[in-house]
Design a protein around this motif. Sequence first.
Motif, PDB file in Angstrom:
ATOM      1  N   PRO A   1      -8.344 -14.539   6.613  1.00  0.00           N
ATOM      2  CA  PRO A   1      -8.288 -13.590   7.678  1.00  0.00           C
ATOM      3  C   PRO A   1      -9.091 -12.254   7.375  1.00  0.00           C
ATOM      4  CG  PRO A   1      -6.113 -14.509   7.033  1.00  0.00           C
ATOM      5  CD  PRO A   1      -6.937 -14.732   6.096  1.00  0.00           C
ATOM      6  N   SER A   2      -9.266 -11.383   8.288  1.00  0.00           N
ATOM      7  CA  SER A   2     -10.098 -10.143   8.070  1.00  0.00           C
ATOM      8  C   SER A   2      -9.477  -9.209   7.381  1.00  0.00           C
ATOM      9  CB  SER A   2     -10.640  -9.633   9.584  1.00  0.00           C
ATOM     10  OG  SER A   2      -9.437  -8.956  10.043  1.00  0.00           O
ATOM     11  N   MET A   3      -8.331  -9.149   7.424  1.00  0.00           N
ATOM     12  CA  MET A   3      -7.478  -8.074   6.551  1.00  0.00           C
ATOM     13  C   MET A   3      -7.829  -6.553   7.025  1.00  0.00           C
ATOM     14  SD  MET A   3      -7.482  -9.489   2.931  1.00  0.00           S
ATOM     15  CE  MET A   3      -6.187  -8.813   1.866  1.00  0.00           C
ATOM     16  N   LEU A   4      -7.993  -6.497   8.536  1.00  0.00           N
ATOM     17  CA  LEU A   4      -8.460  -5.388   9.192  1.00  0.00           C
ATOM     18  C   LEU A   4      -7.793  -5.214  10.369  1.00  0.00           C
ATOM     19  CD1 LEU A   4     -12.402  -6.285   9.115  1.00  0.00           C
ATOM     20  CD2 LEU A   4     -11.369  -4.393   7.725  1.00  0.00           C
ATOM     21  N   TYR A   5      -7.652  -3.944  10.808  1.00  0.00           N
ATOM     22  CA  TYR A   5      -7.045  -3.538  11.939  1.00  0.00           C
ATOM     23  C   TYR A   5      -8.068  -3.761  13.259  1.00  0.00           C
ATOM     24  CZ  TYR A   5      -3.355  -1.381   8.977  1.00  0.00           C
ATOM     25  OH  TYR A   5      -2.595  -1.280   8.162  1.00  0.00           O
ATOM     26  N   ASP A   6      -7.552  -4.389  14.167  1.00  0.00           N
ATOM     27  CA  ASP A   6      -8.248  -5.101  15.423  1.00  0.00           C
ATOM     28  C   ASP A   6      -8.485  -3.801  16.220  1.00  0.00           C
ATOM     29  OD1 ASP A   6      -8.636  -7.486  14.647  1.00  0.00           O
ATOM     30  OD2 ASP A   6      -7.068  -8.140  15.913  1.00  0.00           O
ATOM     31  N   GLU A   7      -7.417  -2.762  16.371  1.00  0.00           N
ATOM     32  CA  GLU A   7      -7.854  -1.727  17.302  1.00  0.00           C
ATOM     33  C   GLU A   7      -8.542  -0.437  16.526  1.00  0.00           C
ATOM     34  OE1 GLU A   7      -4.730  -3.132  16.014  1.00  0.00           O
ATOM     35  OE2 GLU A   7      -3.561  -3.650  17.690  1.00  0.00           O
ATOM     36  N   LEU A   8      -8.870  -0.614  15.450  1.00  0.00           N
ATOM     37  CA  LEU A   8      -9.798   0.568  14.790  1.00  0.00           C
ATOM     38  C   LEU A   8     -11.110   0.392  14.809  1.00  0.00           C
ATOM     39  CD1 LEU A   8      -7.142   1.760  11.903  1.00  0.00           C
ATOM     40  CD2 LEU A   8      -7.401   2.539  14.292  1.00  0.00           C
TER      41      LEU A   8
ATOM     42  N   TYR B   1      -9.518   4.347   6.008  1.00  0.00           N
ATOM     43  CA  TYR B   1      -8.230   4.012   5.514  1.00  0.00           C
ATOM     44  C   TYR B   1      -8.007   3.490   4.179  1.00  0.00           C
ATOM     45  CZ  TYR B   1      -3.229   2.440   5.628  1.00  0.00           C
ATOM     46  OH  TYR B   1      -2.034   2.379   5.019  1.00  0.00           O
ATOM     47  N   PHE B   2      -9.011   2.242   4.221  1.00  0.00           N
ATOM     48  CA  PHE B   2      -8.503   1.550   2.921  1.00  0.00           C
ATOM     49  C   PHE B   2      -9.260   2.399   1.775  1.00  0.00           C
ATOM     50  CE2 PHE B   2      -8.510  -2.005   6.114  1.00  0.00           C
ATOM     51  CZ  PHE B   2      -7.242  -2.254   5.898  1.00  0.00           C
TER      52      PHE B   2
ATOM     53  N   ARG C   1     -17.237  -9.141  11.680  1.00  0.00           N
ATOM     54  CA  ARG C   1     -15.903  -9.077  11.028  1.00  0.00           C
ATOM     55  C   ARG C   1     -16.027  -9.350   9.726  1.00  0.00           C
ATOM     56  NH1 ARG C   1     -10.679 -10.157  14.220  1.00  0.00           N
ATOM     57  NH2 ARG C   1     -11.557  -9.819  16.140  1.00  0.00           N
TER      58      ARG C   1
ATOM     59  N   ARG D   1     -14.886  -3.799   3.168  1.00  0.00           N
ATOM     60  CA  ARG D   1     -13.650  -3.535   2.777  1.00  0.00           C
ATOM     61  C   ARG D   1     -13.315  -3.791   1.229  1.00  0.00           C
ATOM     62  NH1 ARG D   1      -9.685  -5.554   1.497  1.00  0.00           N
ATOM     63  NH2 ARG D   1     -10.273  -7.456   2.197  1.00  0.00           N
TER      64      ARG D   1
END
Lengths: 218, 224
Positions: A86-93, A101-102, A139, A146
């Motif tokens: 999985p992407s390990m990212l926030y979809d809304e950002l 953030y990371f 992604r 990331r």
Amino acid sequence: MAAPAHTIITFNNVVKQFGRFIALRGVSLDLSAGKLYAILGENGAGKTTLLRVLAGLAQPTRGTVSMLGTSDLRTVTREIGYMAHPSMLYDELSARENLHYFAALYGISKEDRCASLIQTVGLDPALSRPVGQYSQGMRQRLSLARALIHDPKILLLDEPFSNVDVRSAREIASLLGQLRDSGKTLLVITHQSDLLAEVANDQVWMERGRIVTPEERE
Amino acid sequence: MSVLRLTTATLAKDFRLEWRSKDALNSMLFFALLVVVIFSFSFDPNAEESRRIAGGLVWVAFLFSSVVALNQTWAREVRNQVLDAYRISPAPSNALFLAKVIGNFLFVALIELLTTPLFIAFYKLRAVGPAWQLFPVAALGTWALVVNGTFFAAVSIRTRSREIMLPLLLFPISIPAIIAMVSATTAILTAEYSARFWIVLLLTYDVIFTVACLLLFETVLNAE
């Protein structure tokens, strides 16, 4: 047999059990610094569990793992970059907001670091739309950025080419080769070994939780 | 690495996510309004009766609506396995917990601010006792709900039916706090007895559970 001097990761008879299911069955492995390893095998062979144990996300049931000379993997988290399936990212950002953030989690506050990494993986730093609207290939690229945000020595990548078009997959493979050339050690799980044929130094085959040699596979 | 800086970064990220999705705020507000309206249809109390039952009604409404926000807290982190990115970083786990608690506290407090005037209007409420004491009761009561709620939402994060698991874990352990919140609110509204004891009890509850949650959160976060 003693491990080579430049060994960076050692698995010593590692067993990982989830209830009654045994995901890793006595894995012993030495991995050298500055090389790119392709981890290959069918679904359920234990490849992802192997990376999760290395990343410190799963504890071995038995056996030990040492990395950079220590078996306390929590002390070397700064040296590990992990890209999961999985992407390990926030979809809304947006890409930049995600990386900011990371980066903060590693105490990095340099604005230009995020922008240059976005460029390195072939994305546009000015792109402001949320990650949820990205294609799978975009992604995957951002997910790789990331994992690289804190400039780790060891990169653990779980299927970086999945659902990515051929051209993007080749570009990512080429980027992995450059990272290897810059001195990083990479462990890359993939079902598309041909993509790594030119850049991988070695292949690690897994079958039912074990490391198998080419002879054993035949 | 500074806990304060990381707490602020996580809090800013959570506010941005909530501003864009409005998942928690919309559902909390809708739920709280629904409770106010349904209760007002169900009861038709006089002013004296209102003062006696309002403490219970208000806190039950806030308790149920806060569960909506608490369930959202970790759902975002589990989606796309983002929480694993935090787990493998050197960032202290307490910064994440504190940011989540403060974020939830502010979200629930906002809903309380928006719905309290409606409670006052529907139930024709007027405090007979010292009204200023309602502020520490609201702050301490809300903190009691969100600190345990955030912790138990994290405990139930990997369970299959986490929406059901959270109230099952949270409500029993919140009973002492709920009794204190309701009793303090009723004491202030009716002026029949002093709210001081209940406020001190709430404060003690908050301190004990905040410390316990902070001590245990790393274990919960890193559980497989």
